[in-house]
Motif scaffolding. Structure first.
Motif, mmCIF file in Angstrom:
data_model
loop_
_atom_site.group_PDB
_atom_site.id
_atom_site.type_symbol
_atom_site.label_atom_id
_atom_site.label_comp_id
_atom_site.label_asym_id
_atom_site.label_seq_id
_atom_site.Cartn_x
_atom_site.Cartn_y
_atom_site.Cartn_z
ATOM 1 N N SER A 235 0.816 -1.214 0.000
ATOM 2 C CA SER A 235 0.000 0.000 0.000
ATOM 3 C C SER A 235 0.850 1.265 0.000
ATOM 4 C CB SER A 235 -0.939 0.011 1.209
ATOM 5 O OG SER A 235 -0.204 0.013 2.421
ATOM 6 N N TYR A 236 2.076 1.172 0.514
ATOM 7 C CA TYR A 236 2.933 2.375 0.504
ATOM 8 C C TYR A 236 3.248 2.780 -0.933
ATOM 9 C CZ TYR A 236 6.742 5.615 1.400
ATOM 10 O OH TYR A 236 7.534 6.740 1.425
ATOM 11 N N PHE A 237 3.600 1.781 -1.769
ATOM 12 C CA PHE A 237 3.931 2.073 -3.165
ATOM 13 C C PHE A 237 2.692 2.389 -3.993
ATOM 14 C CE2 PHE A 237 4.780 0.105 -7.484
ATOM 15 C CZ PHE A 237 5.486 1.195 -7.980
ATOM 16 N N ARG A 238 1.595 1.711 -3.744
ATOM 17 C CA ARG A 238 0.431 1.838 -4.610
ATOM 18 C C ARG A 238 -0.619 2.831 -4.117
ATOM 19 N NH1 ARG A 238 0.719 -1.445 -8.733
ATOM 20 N NH2 ARG A 238 2.254 -3.143 -8.656
ATOM 21 N N ASP A 239 -0.517 3.269 -2.875
ATOM 22 C CA ASP A 239 -1.511 4.202 -2.345
ATOM 23 C C ASP A 239 -0.889 5.465 -1.737
ATOM 24 O OD1 ASP A 239 -3.742 2.494 -2.944
ATOM 25 O OD2 ASP A 239 -3.196 1.268 -1.216
ATOM 26 N N GLU A 240 0.006 5.279 -0.765
ATOM 27 C CA GLU A 240 0.541 6.426 -0.036
ATOM 28 C C GLU A 240 1.438 7.303 -0.913
ATOM 29 O OE1 GLU A 240 2.075 5.617 3.940
ATOM 30 O OE2 GLU A 240 1.040 3.686 3.902
ATOM 31 N N LEU A 241 2.363 6.688 -1.625
ATOM 32 C CA LEU A 241 3.240 7.484 -2.485
ATOM 33 C C LEU A 241 2.489 8.190 -3.615
ATOM 34 C CD1 LEU A 241 6.481 5.309 -2.750
ATOM 35 C CD2 LEU A 241 6.313 7.643 -1.864
ATOM 36 N N PRO A 242 1.561 7.514 -4.310
ATOM 37 C CA PRO A 242 0.789 8.232 -5.323
ATOM 38 C C PRO A 242 0.049 9.445 -4.768
ATOM 39 C CG PRO A 242 0.550 5.881 -5.661
ATOM 40 C CD PRO A 242 1.301 6.057 -4.374
ATOM 41 N N GLU A 243 -0.496 9.307 -3.552
ATOM 42 C CA GLU A 243 -1.168 10.457 -2.950
ATOM 43 C C GLU A 243 -0.185 11.593 -2.685
ATOM 44 O OE1 GLU A 243 -3.806 11.596 1.029
ATOM 45 O OE2 GLU A 243 -3.375 9.505 0.560
ATOM 46 N N LEU A 244 1.005 11.251 -2.231
ATOM 47 C CA LEU A 244 2.034 12.248 -1.951
ATOM 48 C C LEU A 244 2.466 12.968 -3.231
ATOM 49 C CD1 LEU A 244 3.834 13.220 0.471
ATOM 50 C CD2 LEU A 244 5.517 11.533 -0.298
ATOM 51 N N VAL A 245 2.701 12.185 -4.294
ATOM 52 C CA VAL A 245 3.193 12.760 -5.549
ATOM 53 C C VAL A 245 2.118 13.593 -6.237
ATOM 54 C CG1 VAL A 245 4.111 12.227 -7.840
ATOM 55 C CG2 VAL A 245 4.890 10.920 -5.847
ATOM 56 N N THR A 246 0.882 13.090 -6.278
ATOM 57 C CA THR A 246 -0.175 13.857 -6.938
ATOM 58 C C THR A 246 -0.468 15.146 -6.181
ATOM 59 O OG1 THR A 246 -1.832 12.498 -5.786
ATOM 60 C CG2 THR A 246 -1.273 11.869 -8.036
ATOM 61 N N ARG A 247 -0.352 15.123 -4.859
ATOM 62 C CA ARG A 247 -0.546 16.351 -4.090
ATOM 63 C C ARG A 247 0.521 17.391 -4.452
ATOM 64 N NH1 ARG A 247 0.644 14.912 1.149
ATOM 65 N NH2 ARG A 247 -1.333 13.769 1.213
#
Length: 263
Positions: A235-247
């Protein structure tokens, strides 16, 4: 009598540019090596090198010619004038710090990927790998998170042009190298707003990228962050990081649209 509407070219300037581009790509070279590569006589190449050396653009060391430090201020000037670089540097800094990865600010140029800005987080890995990519435009952007994020925002005909120009080589066993598979992937990227690179450019490295667009959804560039596949998983690679980058990408879009130069 017909009118010649073709743009005029100065052959000597074209040759000088080819010479500089070759030195940028391959590093220092001898007169004979440059002559063989460019299809010119050694005497002609020496004349070009002497002229460029007098201008301060090349230097001779141990019998080989290479680019000189005179070019550094030119490149820095080009970068500092880029509107995306002006507004997104702080976001790249924050992204590197928050992820402990390598954060990049990217643009697409003639179907290639250019790194405008790069920051290493405290525990970032692969510094030599990223430094090598930074030295010249990357021709194969289909295997990068930032590249896929930008391709997904380009018109379909432009995507086809990029594929035709640079191909879809399999850099690793994870690389998407089939046209239809890549187009399906780009559709997914458009829907979700970010792209993943699951060891597609280098084994052991994963990355997440998101596009930066203008108020009309036109592509400006992308932000991405990369790190170790051994730690970046689930989930870190597929959820948390995408949220961080898109923000971070959205923050850059807001800053770009509210910049005084855009008013």
């Amino acid at each position: 009598m017909g009118t010649d509407t073709a743009p005029r070219r100065i052959k000597s300037v074209q040759r000088a540019c080819r010479l500089l581009i070759y030195l940028r790509r391959e590093g220092p070279s001898t007169v004979s090596g440059l002559a063989a590569e460019l299809g010119l006589s050694p005497g002609t190449v020496h004349t070009y090198l002497a002229t460029l050396q007098e201008a301060g653009f090349v230097e001779q060391r141990d019998g080989a010619y290479g680019l000189s430090l005179e070019l550094l201020p030119l490149g820095e000037r080009v970068r500092s004038q880029n509107p995306l670089y002006q507004v997104a540097r702080d976001e790249v800094d924050r992204l590197a710090h928050a992820s402990n990865g390598v954060a990049h600010l990217l643009i697409e140029y003639e179907g290639k990927l250019l790194v405008l800005y790069e920051v290493f987080g405290e525990k970032a890995i692969g510094k030599d790998f990223h430094a090598a990519k930074r030295d010249q435009p990357q021709e194969h952007i289909h295997c990068t998170a930032g590249g896929k994020a930008m391709l997904a925002r380009l018109p379909p005909e432009r995507v086809q042009e990029v594929i035709e120009a640079h191909g879809l080589p399999a850099i690793t066993e994870q690389t998407i190298s089939e046209r239809e598979e890549l187009l399906d992937e780009l559709e997914t990227v458009r829907d979700q707003g970010y792209a993943l690179n699951d060891q597609e450019q280098m084994r052991g490295i994963r990355a997440v990228g998101a596009p930066v667009v203008d108020s009309k959804n036109g592509l400006i560039g992308a932000l991405s962050v990369s790190g170790p596949a051994s730690n970046w998983r689930g989930s870190y690679f597929r959820d948390e990081l995408p949220e961080l980058v898109t923000r971070s990408a959205h923050n850059a879009e807001i800053a770009l649209q509210s910049s005084p130069t855009r008013q």
